[in-house]
Structure formats: structure tokens, C-alpha cells
Design a protein around this motif. Sequence first.
Motif, short mmCIF file in Angstrom:
data_model
loop_
_atom_site.label_atom_id
_atom_site.label_comp_id
_atom_site.label_asym_id
_atom_site.label_seq_id
_atom_site.Cartn_x
_atom_site.Cartn_y
_atom_site.Cartn_z
N VAL A 1 0.99 -0.83 -0.29
CA VAL A 1 -0.07 -0.12 0.00
C VAL A 1 0.75 1.24 0.24
CG1 VAL A 1 -1.72 1.06 1.42
CG2 VAL A 1 -1.89 -0.94 1.15
N ASP A 2 0.48 2.34 -1.02
CA ASP A 2 1.38 3.40 -1.57
C ASP A 2 0.08 4.78 -0.02
OD1 ASP A 2 2.47 5.99 -1.37
OD2 ASP A 2 2.24 6.02 -3.50
N GLU A 3 1.07 5.60 1.30
CA GLU A 3 0.25 5.79 1.77
C GLU A 3 0.20 7.03 1.18
OE1 GLU A 3 -1.27 5.12 3.80
OE2 GLU A 3 -0.87 2.48 4.40
N THR A 4 0.37 7.77 0.67
CA THR A 4 0.58 9.17 -0.18
C THR A 4 -1.34 9.21 -0.79
OG1 THR A 4 1.03 8.92 -1.77
CG2 THR A 4 2.89 8.87 -0.24
N LYS A 5 -1.58 10.66 -0.73
CA LYS A 5 -2.39 11.16 -1.49
C LYS A 5 -2.76 10.46 -2.32
CE LYS A 5 -5.06 12.56 2.92
NZ LYS A 5 -5.95 12.01 3.30
N PRO A 6 -3.86 9.99 -3.55
CA PRO A 6 -4.84 9.70 -2.93
C PRO A 6 -4.81 8.05 -2.23
CG PRO A 6 -5.23 9.08 -4.91
CD PRO A 6 -3.24 10.26 -4.82
N GLY A 7 -4.08 7.43 -2.14
CA GLY A 7 -3.19 6.02 -2.20
C GLY A 7 -3.67 5.13 -2.90
N ARG A 8 -2.72 4.16 -3.22
CA ARG A 8 -3.07 3.22 -3.88
C ARG A 8 -2.47 1.74 -3.37
NH1 ARG A 8 -1.14 3.70 -10.25
NH2 ARG A 8 -3.24 5.12 -10.71
N ALA A 9 -3.53 0.86 -3.20
CA ALA A 9 -2.66 -0.70 -3.98
C ALA A 9 -2.36 -1.50 -4.70
CB ALA A 9 -3.97 -1.13 -2.59
N TYR A 10 -1.47 -2.30 -4.34
CA TYR A 10 -1.07 -3.17 -5.70
C TYR A 10 -1.04 -4.49 -4.80
CZ TYR A 10 1.08 1.77 -6.56
OH TYR A 10 1.28 2.78 -7.00
N LEU A 11 -1.50 -5.55 -5.57
CA LEU A 11 -1.58 -6.89 -5.99
C LEU A 11 -0.42 -7.54 -6.94
CD1 LEU A 11 -2.50 -9.53 -4.25
CD2 LEU A 11 -4.14 -9.24 -5.84
N ASN A 12 0.72 -7.66 -6.95
CA ASN A 12 2.05 -8.45 -7.98
C ASN A 12 2.14 -9.54 -7.93
OD1 ASN A 12 2.26 -5.69 -9.46
ND2 ASN A 12 2.80 -5.12 -7.51
N TYR A 13 2.62 -10.26 -9.37
CA TYR A 13 3.22 -11.36 -9.12
C TYR A 13 4.39 -11.79 -9.53
CZ TYR A 13 3.46 -16.77 -9.71
OH TYR A 13 4.04 -17.98 -9.58
N GLY A 14 5.37 -11.99 -9.25
CA GLY A 14 6.48 -11.95 -9.70
C GLY A 14 7.87 -11.98 -8.69
N LEU A 15 9.14 -11.98 -9.56
CA LEU A 15 9.89 -12.40 -9.04
C LEU A 15 10.87 -10.74 -8.02
CD1 LEU A 15 12.13 -15.02 -8.63
CD2 LEU A 15 13.63 -13.48 -10.60
N PRO A 16 10.59 -11.16 -7.04
CA PRO A 16 10.79 -9.78 -5.76
C PRO A 16 11.66 -9.15 -6.82
CG PRO A 16 10.43 -11.91 -4.07
CD PRO A 16 10.56 -12.07 -5.65
N GLU A 17 12.01 -7.89 -5.97
CA GLU A 17 13.70 -6.99 -6.92
C GLU A 17 13.47 -7.51 -8.28
OE1 GLU A 17 16.37 -6.87 -3.66
OE2 GLU A 17 14.29 -6.99 -1.69
N SER A 18 13.02 -7.99 -9.45
CA SER A 18 13.34 -7.91 -10.07
C SER A 18 12.47 -7.55 -11.36
CB SER A 18 13.74 -9.63 -10.98
OG SER A 18 13.20 -10.18 -10.66
N ASP A 19 12.84 -7.19 -12.67
CA ASP A 19 11.98 -7.25 -13.34
C ASP A 19 11.47 -8.23 -14.65
OD1 ASP A 19 13.05 -4.32 -14.10
OD2 ASP A 19 14.05 -4.43 -15.77
N ASP A 20 11.73 -9.28 -13.74
CA ASP A 20 10.26 -10.22 -13.68
C ASP A 20 9.29 -10.59 -13.30
OD1 ASP A 20 9.60 -13.12 -14.54
OD2 ASP A 20 11.07 -14.01 -13.38
N SER A 21 8.42 -10.48 -14.16
CA SER A 21 6.82 -10.72 -13.29
C SER A 21 6.20 -10.78 -14.45
CB SER A 21 6.83 -8.89 -13.28
OG SER A 21 5.40 -8.78 -13.05
N PHE A 22 4.14 -11.17 -14.03
CA PHE A 22 3.44 -11.62 -14.39
C PHE A 22 2.87 -11.00 -15.02
CE2 PHE A 22 -0.61 -12.79 -13.97
CZ PHE A 22 -0.93 -13.44 -15.14
N GLY A 23 2.56 -9.58 -14.25
CA GLY A 23 2.07 -8.49 -13.69
C GLY A 23 1.22 -7.97 -12.85
N GLY A 24 -0.36 -7.52 -12.41
CA GLY A 24 -0.77 -7.72 -11.29
C GLY A 24 -2.18 -7.23 -11.37
#
Length: 164
Positions: free
Chosen positions: A36-59
Motif C-alpha cells: 500500500v502506498d499511503e500518499t494521497k490518494p493512496g494506491r494498493a498493489y497486488l503483483n505476481y513476480g520475482l521480488p526485486e527484479s523485472d521478472d513479472s507476470f503483472g498484477g
Amino acid sequence: MIGKFAQARRAALVLAFLVAAPLAAAQQGRVWTFSVDETKPGRAYLNYGLPESDDSFGGFHCERRSGFATLFIAETSERLKAGARVTALLAVGATQAKVAGKLLPNEEAGVPSFEGRLSVSDPIFEAMAAGETLVATIAPSKQSAPLTGAAEKLRKFITACAKP
């Protein structure tokens, strides 16, 4: 002659393994993450990928309390063109959701990415929380992501995105 054919076939299999093994290992390291990004208006993220890399399915991401989520699929197909409007089909078992969206340029991958919007009350989210595999089809591209370990993160995402 048979000996040379067998050697060539063996070499091709070894090469295929050497190429596929790192890809399989990378996919095995992929996990679902929630933030969760707490800055206004704030965003929530749900991702599927390899942490700390560009390898991502998306989300998915949303503006908190908006009632809607944006689906992002990192890579589609070389047969698709950026700028086109397309529909993605998400499926978990028998539960399906059609997501209208557009293809975005992705020069790094060499194929377009997909972005579309859906309601966080769509049954696909509850199916994801209880299911085994998410399948995303953006014809002719078809990808899947195991849902192991995603249930709690999905519920947090739905709660963060749902209208009060």
C-alpha cells in the motif's frame, strides 16, 4: 549416420535445458506481493513476480477505496500491436472475467503490455482467493500464475480497494 543424428539431438536437448532451466527457476521464485502506498490518494498493489527484479507476470493496482482495480499484464504476444483495444479473459477454474483494455508499448520486452479495469467486486477476485491457478488470455497470448500463498494478500487488496 544414426550416430551423428543422435549426437545432434542430444546437443539440442542440452541446449534446450540450458535455456529453459533458468526460466523455470525464475518462475519458481515468483510470489504474490501486496503493498500500500499511503500518499494521497493512496494506491494498493497486488503483483505476481520475482521480488526485486523485472521478472513479472503483472498484477493489479487501485486507488484506495475506488471500487475498481487496474489489471496489468507485463507481456502479451508479438502478434499484437500497441495501441489496439483488446479484451483480456481471466479465469480461475470455471469463474471468468472479461476485462476490456488496451495494449501498451513495452520496448524492453519487445511485445505489448495489457492494461484494463474491472470492479473489485467481480467474482474473479474471490475465485482467486480460493483457487489454484489464474489464467490470463489476451489472444493469442495465454499465461498462468499459481495462486499458492495469494489468498490473504488478495483479501487485503480487495479491502483496500473496495468502496467504503
